[in-house]
Design an enzyme around this catalytic site. Structure first.
Site, PDB file in Angstrom:
ATOM      1  N   LYS A 145       0.818  -1.219   0.000  1.00 39.06           N
ATOM      2  CA  LYS A 145       0.000   0.000   0.000  1.00 39.06           C
ATOM      3  C   LYS A 145       0.855   1.274   0.000  1.00 39.06           C
ATOM      4  O   LYS A 145       2.059   1.231   0.279  1.00 39.06           O
ATOM      5  CB  LYS A 145      -0.939  -0.040   1.210  1.00 39.06           C
ATOM      6  CG  LYS A 145      -1.956  -1.177   1.166  1.00 39.06           C
ATOM      7  CD  LYS A 145      -2.918  -1.099   2.349  1.00 39.06           C
ATOM      8  CE  LYS A 145      -3.960  -2.202   2.286  1.00 39.06           C
ATOM      9  NZ  LYS A 145      -4.958  -2.064   3.400  1.00 39.06           N
ATOM     10  N   TYR A 203     -12.325  -2.147  -3.936  1.00 34.83           N
ATOM     11  CA  TYR A 203     -12.822  -2.270  -2.559  1.00 34.83           C
ATOM     12  C   TYR A 203     -14.346  -2.180  -2.469  1.00 34.83           C
ATOM     13  O   TYR A 203     -14.880  -1.902  -1.396  1.00 34.83           O
ATOM     14  CB  TYR A 203     -12.176  -1.201  -1.674  1.00 34.83           C
ATOM     15  CG  TYR A 203     -10.794  -1.585  -1.178  1.00 34.83           C
ATOM     16  CD1 TYR A 203     -10.602  -2.661  -0.310  1.00 34.83           C
ATOM     17  CD2 TYR A 203      -9.668  -0.860  -1.558  1.00 34.83           C
ATOM     18  CE1 TYR A 203      -9.342  -3.011   0.153  1.00 34.83           C
ATOM     19  CE2 TYR A 203      -8.389  -1.208  -1.101  1.00 34.83           C
ATOM     20  CZ  TYR A 203      -8.240  -2.283  -0.234  1.00 34.83           C
ATOM     21  OH  TYR A 203      -7.001  -2.638   0.233  1.00 34.83           O
ATOM     22  N   ASN A 246      -2.072   0.389   6.729  1.00 34.09           N
ATOM     23  CA  ASN A 246      -1.519  -0.837   7.300  1.00 34.09           C
ATOM     24  C   ASN A 246      -0.669  -1.646   6.305  1.00 34.09           C
ATOM     25  O   ASN A 246      -0.560  -2.867   6.404  1.00 34.09           O
ATOM     26  CB  ASN A 246      -2.622  -1.678   7.938  1.00 34.09           C
ATOM     27  CG  ASN A 246      -3.672  -2.116   6.935  1.00 34.09           C
ATOM     28  OD1 ASN A 246      -3.593  -1.777   5.763  1.00 34.09           O
ATOM     29  ND2 ASN A 246      -4.642  -2.883   7.401  1.00 34.09           N
ATOM     30  N   HIS A 258      -2.198  -5.462   1.624  1.00 38.74           N
ATOM     31  CA  HIS A 258      -3.485  -6.134   1.447  1.00 38.74           C
ATOM     32  C   HIS A 258      -3.215  -7.554   1.014  1.00 38.74           C
ATOM     33  O   HIS A 258      -2.279  -7.805   0.264  1.00 38.74           O
ATOM     34  CB  HIS A 258      -4.330  -5.441   0.359  1.00 38.74           C
ATOM     35  CG  HIS A 258      -5.448  -6.302  -0.156  1.00 38.74           C
ATOM     36  ND1 HIS A 258      -6.666  -6.357   0.444  1.00 38.74           N
ATOM     37  CD2 HIS A 258      -5.496  -7.192  -1.186  1.00 38.74           C
ATOM     38  CE1 HIS A 258      -7.436  -7.237  -0.205  1.00 38.74           C
ATOM     39  NE2 HIS A 258      -6.745  -7.754  -1.200  1.00 38.74           N
ATOM     40  N   GLU A 302      -9.370 -11.112  -7.583  1.00 42.14           N
ATOM     41  CA  GLU A 302      -8.434  -9.999  -7.388  1.00 42.14           C
ATOM     42  C   GLU A 302      -7.212 -10.116  -8.300  1.00 42.14           C
ATOM     43  O   GLU A 302      -6.699  -9.111  -8.784  1.00 42.14           O
ATOM     44  CB  GLU A 302      -8.018  -9.921  -5.914  1.00 42.14           C
ATOM     45  CG  GLU A 302      -9.170  -9.478  -5.008  1.00 42.14           C
ATOM     46  CD  GLU A 302      -8.802  -9.408  -3.545  1.00 42.14           C
ATOM     47  OE1 GLU A 302      -9.685  -9.057  -2.742  1.00 42.14           O
ATOM     48  OE2 GLU A 302      -7.641  -9.695  -3.182  1.00 42.14           O
TER      49      GLU A 302
HETATM   50  P1  GTP Z   1      -7.059  -6.378   3.641  1.00 45.72           P
HETATM   51  O1  GTP Z   1      -6.040  -7.410   3.359  1.00 45.72           O
HETATM   52  O2  GTP Z   1      -6.572  -5.002   3.282  1.00 45.72           O
HETATM   53  O3  GTP Z   1      -8.414  -6.696   3.087  1.00 45.72           O
HETATM   54  O4  GTP Z   1      -7.133  -6.320   5.218  1.00 45.72           O
HETATM   55  P2  GTP Z   1      -8.077  -7.089   6.204  1.00 45.72           P
HETATM   56  O5  GTP Z   1      -8.797  -8.205   5.525  1.00 45.72           O
HETATM   57  O6  GTP Z   1      -7.222  -7.385   7.371  1.00 45.72           O
HETATM   58  O7  GTP Z   1      -9.104  -5.953   6.592  1.00 45.72           O
HETATM   59  P3  GTP Z   1     -10.583  -5.643   6.079  1.00 45.72           P
HETATM   60  O8  GTP Z   1     -10.879  -6.428   4.852  1.00 45.72           O
HETATM   61  O9  GTP Z   1     -11.503  -5.722   7.237  1.00 45.72           O
HETATM   62  O10 GTP Z   1     -10.445  -4.096   5.701  1.00 45.72           O
HETATM   63  C1  GTP Z   1      -9.862  -3.725   4.469  1.00 45.72           C
HETATM   64  C2  GTP Z   1      -8.953  -2.550   4.679  1.00 45.72           C
HETATM   65  O11 GTP Z   1      -9.738  -1.434   5.085  1.00 45.72           O
HETATM   66  C3  GTP Z   1      -7.918  -2.700   5.803  1.00 45.72           C
HETATM   67  O12 GTP Z   1      -6.755  -3.343   5.403  1.00 45.72           O
HETATM   68  C4  GTP Z   1      -7.639  -1.261   6.168  1.00 45.72           C
HETATM   69  O13 GTP Z   1      -6.712  -0.662   5.277  1.00 45.72           O
HETATM   70  C5  GTP Z   1      -8.992  -0.615   5.971  1.00 45.72           C
HETATM   71  N1  GTP Z   1      -9.700  -0.523   7.264  1.00 45.72           N
HETATM   72  C6  GTP Z   1     -10.248  -1.529   7.982  1.00 45.72           C
HETATM   73  N2  GTP Z   1     -10.796  -1.064   9.114  1.00 45.72           N
HETATM   74  C7  GTP Z   1     -10.571   0.276   9.121  1.00 45.72           C
HETATM   75  C8  GTP Z   1     -10.881   1.335  10.025  1.00 45.72           C
HETATM   76  O14 GTP Z   1     -11.486   1.130  11.073  1.00 45.72           O
HETATM   77  N3  GTP Z   1     -10.464   2.598   9.657  1.00 45.72           N
HETATM   78  C9  GTP Z   1      -9.813   2.843   8.485  1.00 45.72           C
HETATM   79  N4  GTP Z   1      -9.439   4.088   8.190  1.00 45.72           N
HETATM   80  N5  GTP Z   1      -9.495   1.875   7.625  1.00 45.72           N
HETATM   81  C10 GTP Z   1      -9.865   0.614   7.930  1.00 45.72           C
HETATM   82 MG    MG Z   2      -9.948  -7.971   3.670  1.00 45.56          MG
END
Ligand code: GTP
Ligand code: MG
Length: 138
Positions: free
Chosen positions: A9, A49, A112, A115, A126
């Site tokens: 990212k 997304y 973070n 992905h 994807e």
């Molecule tokens: P991915 O591999 O990125 O999909 O991560 P994940 O599966 O661990 O997380 P999830 O699918 O729940 O969320 C997708 C992405 O949205 C995360 O990786 C973060 O970058 C973002 N995200 C998730 N929760 C939050 C939040 O509370 N605040 C913000 N700003 N971003 C969030």
């Molecule tokens: Mg995810």
């Protein structure tokens, strides 16, 4: 052998961490079989997304992912999807295990660093979102 889609990212590409993150993948036995640096438009990031459209952080997430270039890649290995998620660590770096990418490099739950696909079906979709058949060698 399984494949998964990984994205390094903008918070990580900006800090020149691509090599350090790739070393984590390779040390875990994941092979980088395709990789390119691209700059997503807001529309492209929004489409990628779309599954998170109703979440409160969607707008912020899309803006962040389109803010600067990312590195998209295909990782291959035994149980690549689960293994990659292990190496990535928990979504929120505060909850991530020691040694994981997010523990070492992530700035926040949003910024973070990486992905990773979360299931076989999403991995397939994807990978196809970013790579053509020609770009995927065995
Ligand atoms: P991915 O591999 O990125 O999909 O991560 P994940 O599966 O661990 O997380 P999830 O699918 O729940 O969320 C997708 C992405 O949205 C995360 O990786 C973060 O970058 C973002 N995200 C998730 N929760 C939050 C939040 O509370 N605040 C913000 N700003 N971003 C969030
Ligand atoms: Mg995810």
């Amino acid at each position: 052998i399984e494949r998964t889609l990984s994205i390094i990212k903008p918070d990580a590409t900006r800090r020149n961490l691509t090599g350090k993150i790739n070393a984590k993948f390779e040390d875990a036995g994941l092979r980088i079989v395709a990789q390119k640096r691209i700059h997503l438009s807001p529309a492209q990031a929004g489409q990628f997304y779309a599954v998170h459209k109703e979440r409160p952080f969607y707008g912020e997430l899309v803006e962040f992912m389109a803010s600067e270039p990312v590195v998209v890649q295909v990782l291959e290995g035994e149980n690549a999807i689960a293994k990659n998620r292990e190496v990535m660590g928990a979504t929120n770096p505060a909850n991530a295990d020691a040694g994981t990418i997010r523990k070492e490099f992530a700035l926040s739950v949003g910024e973070n660093s990486v992905h990773g696909s979360d299931a076989a079906e999403t991995a397939k979709e994807e990978i196809a979102f970013f790579f053509s058949g020609l770009e995927l060698v065995g």
